[in-house]
Design a protein around this motif. Structure first.
Motif, mmCIF file in Angstrom:
data_model
loop_
_atom_site.group_PDB
_atom_site.id
_atom_site.type_symbol
_atom_site.label_atom_id
_atom_site.label_comp_id
_atom_site.label_asym_id
_atom_site.label_seq_id
_atom_site.Cartn_x
_atom_site.Cartn_y
_atom_site.Cartn_z
ATOM 1 N N GLY A 46 -81.767 37.773 16.911
ATOM 2 C CA GLY A 46 -82.037 36.343 16.951
ATOM 3 C C GLY A 46 -81.773 35.706 15.600
ATOM 4 N N LYS A 47 -80.860 34.718 15.587
ATOM 5 C CA LYS A 47 -80.569 34.057 14.312
ATOM 6 C C LYS A 47 -81.692 33.082 13.965
ATOM 7 C CE LYS A 47 -75.637 34.733 14.385
ATOM 8 N NZ LYS A 47 -74.440 34.276 15.120
ATOM 9 N N GLY A 48 -82.244 32.426 15.002
ATOM 10 C CA GLY A 48 -83.325 31.473 14.776
ATOM 11 C C GLY A 48 -84.592 32.159 14.279
ATOM 12 N N THR A 49 -84.952 33.244 14.944
ATOM 13 C CA THR A 49 -86.179 33.972 14.583
ATOM 14 C C THR A 49 -85.912 35.023 13.508
ATOM 15 O OG1 THR A 49 -85.737 35.534 16.371
ATOM 16 C CG2 THR A 49 -87.208 33.694 16.875
ATOM 17 N N LYS A 50 -84.652 35.122 13.070
ATOM 18 C CA LYS A 50 -84.231 36.129 12.086
ATOM 19 C C LYS A 50 -84.727 37.517 12.478
ATOM 20 C CE LYS A 50 -83.930 32.859 8.323
ATOM 21 N NZ LYS A 50 -82.782 32.920 7.490
ATOM 22 N N THR A 51 -84.333 37.878 13.685
ATOM 23 C CA THR A 51 -84.731 39.177 14.224
ATOM 24 C C THR A 51 -83.540 40.121 14.235
ATOM 25 O OG1 THR A 51 -86.374 38.101 15.625
ATOM 26 C CG2 THR A 51 -85.733 40.335 16.243
ATOM 27 N N ILE A 52 -83.767 41.340 13.759
ATOM 28 C CA ILE A 52 -82.676 42.322 13.706
ATOM 29 C C ILE A 52 -83.156 43.683 14.221
ATOM 30 C CG2 ILE A 52 -81.533 41.233 11.726
ATOM 31 C CD1 ILE A 52 -82.837 43.376 9.936
ATOM 32 N N ALA A 53 -82.183 44.514 14.547
ATOM 33 C CA ALA A 53 -82.471 45.908 14.860
ATOM 34 C C ALA A 53 -81.967 46.742 13.685
ATOM 35 C CB ALA A 53 -81.761 46.310 16.153
ATOM 36 N N VAL A 54 -82.784 47.653 13.210
ATOM 37 C CA VAL A 54 -82.399 48.506 12.087
ATOM 38 C C VAL A 54 -82.304 49.949 12.569
ATOM 39 C CG1 VAL A 54 -83.024 49.267 9.766
ATOM 40 C CG2 VAL A 54 -83.614 46.951 10.520
ATOM 41 N N LEU A 55 -81.120 50.546 12.359
ATOM 42 C CA LEU A 55 -80.942 51.948 12.755
ATOM 43 C C LEU A 55 -81.486 52.848 11.658
ATOM 44 C CD1 LEU A 55 -77.364 52.108 14.337
ATOM 45 C CD2 LEU A 55 -79.492 51.204 15.257
ATOM 46 N N LYS A 56 -82.417 53.725 12.009
ATOM 47 C CA LYS A 56 -82.988 54.631 11.013
ATOM 48 C C LYS A 56 -82.756 56.061 11.450
ATOM 49 C CE LYS A 56 -86.219 51.672 8.805
ATOM 50 N NZ LYS A 56 -87.595 51.331 8.433
ATOM 51 N N ASP A 57 -82.144 56.844 10.560
ATOM 52 C CA ASP A 57 -81.874 58.254 10.815
ATOM 53 C C ASP A 57 -83.171 58.951 11.231
ATOM 54 O OD1 ASP A 57 -81.172 60.890 10.769
ATOM 55 O OD2 ASP A 57 -80.288 60.844 8.748
ATOM 56 N N ASN A 58 -83.184 59.586 12.401
ATOM 57 C CA ASN A 58 -84.408 60.269 12.833
ATOM 58 C C ASN A 58 -84.537 61.669 12.241
ATOM 59 O OD1 ASN A 58 -82.820 61.987 14.371
ATOM 60 N ND2 ASN A 58 -83.457 61.165 16.349
ATOM 61 N N GLY A 59 -83.553 62.028 11.386
ATOM 62 C CA GLY A 59 -83.641 63.304 10.683
ATOM 63 C C GLY A 59 -83.207 64.501 11.497
ATOM 64 N N SER A 72 -85.114 38.504 5.735
ATOM 65 C CA SER A 72 -84.369 37.689 4.773
ATOM 66 C C SER A 72 -82.922 37.484 5.238
ATOM 67 C CB SER A 72 -84.353 38.395 3.417
ATOM 68 O OG SER A 72 -83.602 39.586 3.529
ATOM 69 N N ASP A 73 -82.243 36.534 4.611
ATOM 70 C CA ASP A 73 -80.834 36.293 4.937
ATOM 71 C C ASP A 73 -79.974 37.524 4.632
ATOM 72 O OD1 ASP A 73 -81.365 33.798 5.844
ATOM 73 O OD2 ASP A 73 -80.841 32.772 3.975
ATOM 74 N N GLU A 74 -80.343 38.229 3.538
ATOM 75 C CA GLU A 74 -79.575 39.444 3.185
ATOM 76 C C GLU A 74 -79.722 40.501 4.277
ATOM 77 O OE1 GLU A 74 -82.043 38.686 -0.181
ATOM 78 O OE2 GLU A 74 -81.012 37.108 0.931
ATOM 79 N N ALA A 75 -80.942 40.649 4.787
ATOM 80 C CA ALA A 75 -81.181 41.647 5.847
ATOM 81 C C ALA A 75 -80.395 41.270 7.104
ATOM 82 C CB ALA A 75 -82.670 41.743 6.145
ATOM 83 N N LEU A 76 -80.335 39.966 7.359
ATOM 84 C CA LEU A 76 -79.590 39.471 8.517
ATOM 85 C C LEU A 76 -78.104 39.837 8.374
ATOM 86 C CD1 LEU A 76 -80.878 37.822 10.840
ATOM 87 C CD2 LEU A 76 -79.982 35.766 9.775
ATOM 88 N N LYS A 77 -77.595 39.626 7.179
ATOM 89 C CA LYS A 77 -76.191 39.910 6.886
ATOM 90 C C LYS A 77 -75.933 41.420 7.027
ATOM 91 C CE LYS A 77 -72.776 38.788 3.326
ATOM 92 N NZ LYS A 77 -72.757 39.792 2.256
#
Ligand SMILES: [Zn+2]
Length: 273
Positions: A46-59, A72-77
């Protein structure tokens, strides 16, 4: 229909909040490192809610997908730059390698020059990919909503709708399983009655792609179990009310609208979310 969905409890979480969107992505095995790789051309939800999915290595063998809102805008980018599908290639955050999707599918030319792929063609009663299929489906985000009461400045109580996104919890996954079981118990009956699609996809230029690029051979395979269950339930309930001819037309218009908006091919619009 509403009553049945609530009774089944398939859209309500432990807090009593109702889900109104489920986001799924395809997942494949990275041919370079073997990691299970979720596929999306962008991880911005979501650009409005600045919502993202972050892929995290499960090891061990793949990625946990963490949903974050108000970033933040950087995280969005960064979420956009972490795309795992780029110009027809996969990109793996683990080994940093790209592979053409045509290679994953083992695309090749047939005897008559037609394009074929090595994907397993799905059978008539199948509505889920198999664990060893090239492309599986993964639920990675759920949007819930609830009504919040608040005291307005004029002293009146008002209510507003609060929406939030979250990583699927173990209980969300239990509800996914329940949906699959509910559908499995009705699938053949509903297909016979025509409550859910039961026909084979005729071969045409556009439709041939569905089989080649996804392995889907029947129309119902454009829908995931949750969509099929809700569509089937809608028609089942509507017809059980002995509708008039005019009402049947409204039902069909309703189901057409549902089917257009709510298929595995519908793309989530992050501009409006
Ligand atoms: Zn890899």
């Amino acid at each position: 229909m509403e009553k049945q969905v609530l009774e089944w409890g398939i859209e309500t979480n432990e807090k009593g909040h109702r889900a109104n969107s489920y986001l799924y992505c395809a997942e494949t095995d990275c041919p370079e490192c073997g990691y299970k790789l979720p596929l999306s051309p962008s991880w911005i939800i979501g650009k409005g809610t600045k919502t993202i999915a972050v892929l995290k290595d499960n090891g061990k063998d793949g990625f946990d997908i963490e949903i974050q809102s108000g970033v933040s805008d950087e995280a969005l980018k960064r979420a956009d730059e972490m795309a795992t599908v780029r110009d027809g290639n996969t990109w793996c955050p683990q080994c940093k390698k790209s592979v053409p999707i045509t290679v994953l599918r083992k695309d090749r030319k047939g005897d008559n020059g037609e394009m074929l792929s090595g994907l397993r063609p799905w059978g008539k009663t199948e509505f889920l990919p198999r664990p060893d299929d090239v492309f599986r489906e993964r639920l990675y985000c759920v949007r819930y909503e609830y009504e919040e009461q608040y005291l307005a400045s004029n002293g009146e109580w008002k209510s507003k709708t609060i929406r939030y996104y979250q990583t699927p919890t173990p209980q969300d996954m239990v509800r996914e399983k329940k949906v699959e079981q509910l559908l499995a118990g009705r699938f053949v009956d509903w297909q016979n009655k025509g409550f859910i699609p039961n026909t084979e996809i005729e071969t045409g230029l556009e439709t041939a792609r569905l089989t080649r690029e996804r392995g889907w051979r029947y129309w119902h395979q454009l829908f995931n179990p949750r969509q099929l269950l809700v569509h089937g339930l809608f028609i089942n309930k509507a017809l059980s009310l002995n509708p008039s001819r005019q009402e049947v037309i409204l039902i069909l218009l309703g189901i057409n609208k549902l089917s257009n908006w709510n298929t595995k091919l519908s793309r989530w619009n992050s501009d409006a979310a």
